[in-house]
Design an enzyme around this catalytic site. Sequence first.
Site, short mmCIF file in Angstrom:
data_model
loop_
_atom_site.label_atom_id
_atom_site.label_comp_id
_atom_site.label_asym_id
_atom_site.label_seq_id
_atom_site.Cartn_x
_atom_site.Cartn_y
_atom_site.Cartn_z
CG ASP A 49 12.84 19.12 -37.13
OD1 ASP A 49 12.10 19.78 -36.67
OD2 ASP A 49 12.94 18.05 -36.92
CG HIS A 108 9.84 19.72 -33.63
ND1 HIS A 108 10.63 18.65 -35.32
CD2 HIS A 108 9.06 18.93 -33.06
CE1 HIS A 108 9.96 17.14 -34.24
NE2 HIS A 108 8.96 16.95 -33.27
CB SER A 143 9.23 13.98 -32.64
OG SER A 143 8.18 14.52 -33.29
#
Length: 873
Positions: free
Chosen positions: A244, A280, A496
């Site tokens: 990520d 994220h 996600s």
Amino acid sequence: MKKFLIILTCILLYLPFYAQQSGKDYYYYFGEKIFLTERADKLFMKLAQDADKQNVTAMIMEEASVNTDSFSGNISGNIILLDAKEGETFSLGTLTKFKENPNVLSAHLILEYNDIMLGLLNHFTVKLKPATLMEQLQQLVSKYNCNIEEENPFVQNQYTVSLTHSSDLNAMQMANLFYETELFEFSEPNFGIFNSLYSNDPYFNQQWNLKNTGQLWGIRDVDIKAEPAWEIAHGGMVNVAVIDVGVDKLHPDLMPTVSSGYDATGNGSSGSPVSEYDSHGTLCAGIIGAKKDNKIGIAGVAPQCMIIPVKFGIMQDFFGIIFLYTETGWAANSIRWAYSAKGGKADILSNSWGGGNPDQDLTNAITEAVTLGRGGKGCVVVFASGNYYSGMSHTVFYPANLHNVISVGAIDRQGNRAGFSCYGDSLDVVAPGEDIWTTNWPNDESNSSGRIYDFASYLKEKEDEEEDYSIVDYIAKIDTPPNPPKPSYREVDGTSMACPHVAGIAALILSVNNNLYWWEVKDIIESTAQKEVGKLQNYLFQTTPGHPNGTWHEQVGYGLVDAHAALVKVLAMRCPQNMPAVQGAITKNTTWSAPVHVVHSIVIPNGVTLTVTSQVKCDNDVSITVQPGGKLIVNDGKLTNACEDELWKGIIVQGDGVNPLSTTYQGCVQINGGTIENAVCGIYSTLGGLIYVENAYFKNNTIAVQIDPVATAQRGTSATFKQTNFIFNDSYLNFGNTLDFETHIKLSGSKGVVVSGCTFSNEATQKSYQTGYNTGILCFNSPLTVRECCHPNSPVHYPSGWCINYDSSVFSGFNVAIYASNSGTAPAITVRNSDFISNLYGAKISAVNYHELLRNNFDLTQSNSKLKTYGYL
């Protein structure tokens, strides 16, 4: 506040700036041309590392076609995305001017693939074919004014080739030219990929995803069953790579189990966030492995696993929207580092990103991970299916659409497919993906509460005060106004967020049995998914070609993942074998000439033959089904159980009730010198499946062979057995009481069975004398012939026509050696030239008008019992 949406990310391609017609630019992916679309209103530039940014800023501000309202002039990093003024496009002259600036490595119009923006870089990747010499690459590079930058650190004979300002072609054209020489396995351009990320930020403080009690309009039990799963495992001794934008290693709910990682972007962060927007990865990591029972924050699905952060992209602000920027080479090398024994040594790769066009280097890296990772057992690779919005395709994004990954879509707390969740034929399962409470990167300015008090600052403060730190004290401090709501946690949406749930369940599975192959883990997750919960009950799950692990639906796959059911299934597979594992449908003629471990049922379809010449070990829930027109041949092979204390199901041979008993129409099992042992039913024939056996062994099966009724109109022979040994002994005690033994051959309404020179025995110390058990052959309304097997070239006795030299059929140790019961006149029973030794009943025949018992030997003594032995009734 800047917009922020948790969506999947990235990948691939771009079109040369001077292409004037949309779709005319392409690159090669496994030999196929992939076409791209040009955006003349957006321009991508990548700067040199030591670029004079003031010079570049001045150049951009002087260009009349640039929308300077969207370009602040403050260049961070070396990536620039420019927007043209409304109604205008960038001219060829503008592009040429930007490209020729010595501070600029590449300048091209943005390209699109499936609505993902791609920026063409100034380099491409080539992989030499085995016969290609390095000198040939060097000659091409010299001829076209290129430079060989480096060999890939993970892949031998794979090189990055860069262009110079004197190169006549762009990187995509040059890559195509190299590929068309046929010297390379692949040659493809490298791209920068832009994908915008957004998220909602409501801060609901409940983890319905792990335990749904119906809170906030949810439906009770629409969750992944985490609590009962934790009674079995917590994910210890398993490494999960979070590929990520970096993971906050100092977050108090992650810090104990986040290792040092890898940064493919060149920032040297060892997997930590860099940009102020890099939240994220921390969001995903919390769902997987946030610590449990530490009195703070949340709990992850696998709270004892080790998180390995792998940074493959950077979050940047363009036009007031946060974009994830990555490059194709970064993505591929992140995968390779993660699975490598010299890198992350990851067991599981969690990828909450995807989209755009396919890339051969990245596809190869994923294939390497599932074939080379975990010492050859393969890493479990999990991808989010993708988020789509109005005007976009809903089909599962690349790389989630690859067959060797687990594709995960999202549902809400009621069991509905999330409105943004991509779906279609490549979707495998769904997991919670709306209103998910998880850990947050505390320096993320996109948080609605602004910059917040982070743990690193807290540690520095305590160090300056020479005081010990306390996680509880830290949480209390960040909850103090004006900081609330909790700044290091947030609630987010997206596939996600669904993806890491499945990565966490995979970690739980491998913590119970780390010997499983990657596809075994995938099968377990798929086959145990929930369908009858919440709104999922409204989806019509059906048997679907290409989806062998149960019923399936295009919007939610096999259903909602179930951590507890998955672990229960793993516990049932507690006998791993050090041999290759196989499963599923046999799609072409196949020979198993080396030992294999069957971990999931096998299907042999029409027109396909499976030949077994070695040992096959089968798990307890495994059956091998031979469909009509298919064939199983066992040539000196052995089919047995994998678990020492469990029987496997056995072979099922299916027939076609409307056609004759021939191999053209019926399933067929042919055993030549092979062994079938330790099965619930060694071979089960239904509707006319055919069985041919010679010189074989059936050992310690509850039933060796069972033949069910065929259609009245069918003609032919159901089965023949020649010089075969049917054995039952005390070894069966490993599985259960020997009194459970039924019979070696059980017939019901068959069309004729011939037994020639076979041996039937029960050598167990304890024998059942209950009706229907401990029988050599049990025959209902079926024609049966038991006879001798003539020796080759034996003289023939005339006028009877029988051979003089033969092997008798022998029965010993049974309650009833042969029990036959028919409805009346036909079919007939013939027993001849057979020996009956130490049986309570030799032959017991009831309601059969046409039967023959000829030249048989009945031993009327029973050495192991005081019971009287009877010949026949």
